[in-house]
Design a protein around this motif. Structure first.
Motif, PDB file in Angstrom:
ATOM      1  N   HIS A  20       0.817  -1.203   0.000  1.00  0.00           N
ATOM      2  CA  HIS A  20       0.000   0.000   0.000  1.00  0.00           C
ATOM      3  C   HIS A  20       0.855   1.259   0.000  1.00  0.00           C
ATOM      4  O   HIS A  20       1.970   1.301   0.545  1.00  0.00           O
ATOM      5  CB  HIS A  20      -0.986   0.010   1.181  1.00  0.00           C
ATOM      6  N   THR A  26      -3.902   0.100  -2.809  1.00  0.00           N
ATOM      7  CA  THR A  26      -3.436  -1.151  -2.222  1.00  0.00           C
ATOM      8  C   THR A  26      -3.585  -2.302  -3.201  1.00  0.00           C
ATOM      9  O   THR A  26      -4.618  -2.439  -3.864  1.00  0.00           O
ATOM     10  CB  THR A  26      -4.231  -1.474  -0.939  1.00  0.00           C
ATOM     11  N   ALA A  46      -8.204   2.487   2.876  1.00  0.00           N
ATOM     12  CA  ALA A  46      -7.478   2.082   1.677  1.00  0.00           C
ATOM     13  C   ALA A  46      -8.438   1.642   0.575  1.00  0.00           C
ATOM     14  O   ALA A  46      -9.591   1.285   0.830  1.00  0.00           O
ATOM     15  CB  ALA A  46      -6.509   0.961   1.999  1.00  0.00           C
TER      16      ALA A  46
END
Length: 274
Positions: A20, A26, A46
């Protein structure tokens, strides 16, 4: 942009690796279970940007449908053959990928399965290993996502290939730069090292590694990543050139072993029976 790599625990002993960036983009590796990935993405704000698959076993692919249903289309990289239907970017030996602006090379490593591949980022070969802990700031070292081919202190079972295939695959990985960070998919290290010690009892590096890795687990830290250098010193499946290892295994199997492949084959059989 720099990448950080974090293990997302799944099942009893799997790690789903999350690469990430600071902006939340990610990529995950071998998501056998979608739920811990969803929870991690949510907790870290994320966004799933891609998926890397090493081979077709369900504990590496079982979360694909649920993850792909929760997001707009993302690239799913994996081996050819058509038996992992969610893959939309098939890759093979020597293919070069750009993942989150980092270059990867694909290596084929048959043995555990016939379709097994790994992902190698060359980085800078003189970068030292990260500190112990749950998360490593990669910077720009060489690193390897190797699924179930090479484990910390061991290697995968041979389900579809044969010993010659697996031996060749491990030799290929052993030739990578010594500082390469090894990110395999299971927390098998302590059990692997216990077997390794029975096969290589005079290995001082191995004895020290058992202490070090047990200390990590006592603190609930992963034993991963390992390094190629550490595996070369302590993993019997990468030490089939060692006379002392050969002598011990010959005693255990009660016959002479005349090549590295024969030693590897005997080791793998002993580990399967352990």
């Amino acid at each position: 942009m720099a990448l950080t790599i974090t293990p997302i625990p799944a099942f009893n002993d799997n790690y789903i690796w999350a690469l990430h960036q600071a902006d939340g983009q990610t990529v995950v590796v071998d998501p056998g279970d979608a739920e811990p990935v969803k929870a991690w993405l949510s907790a870290n704000g994320a966004t799933l940007a891609g998926i890397l698959i090493t081979h077709h076993h369900p504990d590496h692919t079982g979360g694909l449908d649920a993850l792909l249903a929760m997001t707009s289309p993302v690239p799913v990289y994996g081996p050819a053959g058509g038996h992992i239907r969610q893959i939309n970017h098939t890759v093979k030996e020597g293919d070069q990928l750009s993942i989150l602006d980092h270059d990867f090379e694909v290596l084929e490593t048959p043995g555990h399965t016939l379709d097994h591949i790994v992902y190698f980022h060359p980085g800078a070969s003189d970068t030292s290993a990260p500190d112990d802990g749950d998360t490593a700031d990669l910077g720009n070292p060489p690193w390897l996502f190797c699924g179930d081919t090479l484990f910390a202190g061991g290697c995968g079972r041979i389900f579809e290939g044969n010993p010659a295939m697996m031996y060749g695959s491990l030799q290929k990985l052993a030739s990578l730069p010594a500082a390469t960070q090894v990110y395999c998919a299971h927390e098998y290290t302590l059990a692997n090292l216990a077997f390794a010690a029975s096969a290589d009892p005079d290995n001082g590096d191995l004895k020290q590694r058992q202490v070090d890795e047990r200390n990590k687990r006592d603190k609930q830290h992963p034993t991963l990543p390992s390094t190629i250098c550490l595996e070369q010193r302590t993993n019997p499946f990468l030490r089939c050139h060692s006379p002392s290892l050969q002598a011990t295994v010959e005693q255990q199997v009660s016959h002479k072993l005349t090549s590295g492949l024969e030693l590897f084959t005997a080791l793998r059989r002993l580990k399967d029976q352990a």
